[in-house]
Design a protein around this motif. Sequence first.
Motif, PDB file in Angstrom:
ATOM      1  N   ALA A 106      23.567 -76.142 -34.715  1.00  0.00           N
ATOM      2  CA  ALA A 106      24.631 -75.691 -36.529  1.00  0.00           C
ATOM      3  C   ALA A 106      24.233 -74.241 -35.960  1.00  0.00           C
ATOM      4  N   VAL A 107      22.503 -73.639 -35.401  1.00  0.00           N
ATOM      5  CA  VAL A 107      22.443 -71.998 -34.799  1.00  0.00           C
ATOM      6  C   VAL A 107      23.806 -71.451 -33.966  1.00  0.00           C
ATOM      7  N   ALA A 108      24.147 -72.264 -32.643  1.00  0.00           N
ATOM      8  CA  ALA A 108      24.771 -71.454 -32.139  1.00  0.00           C
ATOM      9  C   ALA A 108      25.956 -71.712 -32.676  1.00  0.00           C
ATOM     10  N   ALA A 109      26.396 -72.926 -33.425  1.00  0.00           N
ATOM     11  CA  ALA A 109      27.733 -72.620 -34.299  1.00  0.00           C
ATOM     12  C   ALA A 109      28.203 -71.627 -34.540  1.00  0.00           C
ATOM     13  N   GLN A 110      27.251 -70.959 -36.010  1.00  0.00           N
ATOM     14  CA  GLN A 110      27.277 -70.087 -36.134  1.00  0.00           C
ATOM     15  C   GLN A 110      27.299 -68.518 -35.701  1.00  0.00           C
ATOM     16  N   LEU A 111      26.483 -68.533 -34.865  1.00  0.00           N
ATOM     17  CA  LEU A 111      26.825 -67.288 -33.870  1.00  0.00           C
ATOM     18  C   LEU A 111      27.576 -67.109 -33.263  1.00  0.00           C
ATOM     19  N   ALA A 112      28.159 -68.534 -32.936  1.00  0.00           N
ATOM     20  CA  ALA A 112      29.313 -68.376 -31.724  1.00  0.00           C
ATOM     21  C   ALA A 112      30.852 -68.431 -32.407  1.00  0.00           C
ATOM     22  N   ALA A 113      30.642 -68.427 -33.463  1.00  0.00           N
ATOM     23  CA  ALA A 113      31.392 -68.507 -34.978  1.00  0.00           C
ATOM     24  C   ALA A 113      31.143 -66.639 -34.917  1.00  0.00           C
ATOM     25  N   ALA A 114      30.798 -66.085 -35.054  1.00  0.00           N
ATOM     26  CA  ALA A 114      30.981 -65.070 -35.304  1.00  0.00           C
ATOM     27  C   ALA A 114      31.247 -63.908 -34.549  1.00  0.00           C
ATOM     28  N   ASP A 115      30.756 -64.206 -33.245  1.00  0.00           N
ATOM     29  CA  ASP A 115      31.416 -64.062 -32.075  1.00  0.00           C
ATOM     30  C   ASP A 115      32.647 -64.159 -31.535  1.00  0.00           C
ATOM     31  N   ARG A 116      33.408 -65.398 -32.087  1.00  0.00           N
ATOM     32  CA  ARG A 116      34.545 -65.711 -32.101  1.00  0.00           C
ATOM     33  C   ARG A 116      35.297 -64.748 -32.510  1.00  0.00           C
ATOM     34  N   LEU A 117      34.607 -64.420 -33.697  1.00  0.00           N
ATOM     35  CA  LEU A 117      35.605 -63.570 -34.896  1.00  0.00           C
ATOM     36  C   LEU A 117      35.704 -62.207 -34.799  1.00  0.00           C
ATOM     37  N   LEU A 118      34.998 -61.579 -33.963  1.00  0.00           N
ATOM     38  CA  LEU A 118      34.901 -60.276 -33.692  1.00  0.00           C
ATOM     39  C   LEU A 118      35.513 -59.679 -32.657  1.00  0.00           C
ATOM     40  N   PHE A 119      35.291 -61.448 -31.537  1.00  0.00           N
ATOM     41  CA  PHE A 119      36.624 -61.077 -30.345  1.00  0.00           C
ATOM     42  C   PHE A 119      37.327 -60.938 -30.810  1.00  0.00           C
ATOM     43  N   ARG A 120      38.283 -61.472 -31.961  1.00  0.00           N
ATOM     44  CA  ARG A 120      39.846 -61.916 -32.166  1.00  0.00           C
ATOM     45  C   ARG A 120      40.093 -60.532 -32.543  1.00  0.00           C
ATOM     46  N   GLU A 121      39.237 -59.702 -33.476  1.00  0.00           N
ATOM     47  CA  GLU A 121      39.495 -58.620 -33.898  1.00  0.00           C
ATOM     48  C   GLU A 121      38.862 -57.578 -33.601  1.00  0.00           C
ATOM     49  N   LEU A 122      38.105 -57.759 -32.635  1.00  0.00           N
ATOM     50  CA  LEU A 122      38.902 -56.679 -31.546  1.00  0.00           C
ATOM     51  C   LEU A 122      40.058 -56.222 -30.511  1.00  0.00           C
ATOM     52  N   GLN A 123      40.729 -57.698 -29.761  1.00  0.00           N
ATOM     53  CA  GLN A 123      41.497 -57.354 -29.465  1.00  0.00           C
ATOM     54  C   GLN A 123      42.384 -58.042 -30.268  1.00  0.00           C
TER      55      GLN A 123
END
Length: 238
Positions: free
Chosen positions: A184-201
């Motif tokens: 669950a913790v990994a999912a929250q951190l990865a979701a934040a990371d994924r969204l930041l990646f998309r925003e940057l792109q």
Amino acid sequence: MSIDTLGLREQKKRETRQAISDHATQLFLQRGFDRTTIADIAGAARVAKMTVTNYFPRKEDLALDHHEAFAAGLAEAVARRPPGESALGAVRRAYAHALEQRDPVIGFTGRDFARMITDSATLVARLRDLHDQREEALARLLAAESGERPAESREHSEPGEHPAESGERPSEDDAEGRVVVAQAVAAQLAAADRLLFRELQSRVLAGQDEDAVAAALTRTARHVFDLLEPAIGGYAVR
């Protein structure tokens, strides 16, 4: 065989790999990923097709050359955290550093390269898979640090192989609970990371310069990680 000879061979392999990658990138940008063949890349790099596939078994990995570093990135950031730092703190600090370095692994790839990826359904799917691998690697690390492994690994464990911190083997419910929490913790951190990646792109695709992108993502990341802090800021403190 001397050490010097082995060193020269390894250097030659690295140079060949880099040359193949560089030629592939140029062709992908000129023609598009889907319209470029392995034969095209081999010809441009002046090597055999088999040489290309020996270094890059998947064509997608020629385009996403940092795939191994990307998949392992979150787990490695957490694994290297100093005493007193949480998993969230480690991810937050690593992301801030990557922004300062304009790291291509988090999305600083240039507009043409970003467009090449978004124009290929194959690369979009591969990138999605790599994000999943990134999350899974972090979940495995957090579960291991809690003293547990995913259920499929525990099924083959010997009795007493995973003792609890008290020295006694945890109950099955406790063990599974810790794994779920880690996931669950990994999912929250990865979701934040994924969204930041998309925003940057998306900002790169819009033509913003790197300094403007970094400044905007610094503010956004601060807000995102601040929101996560009350929920998981105390988890996995080393």
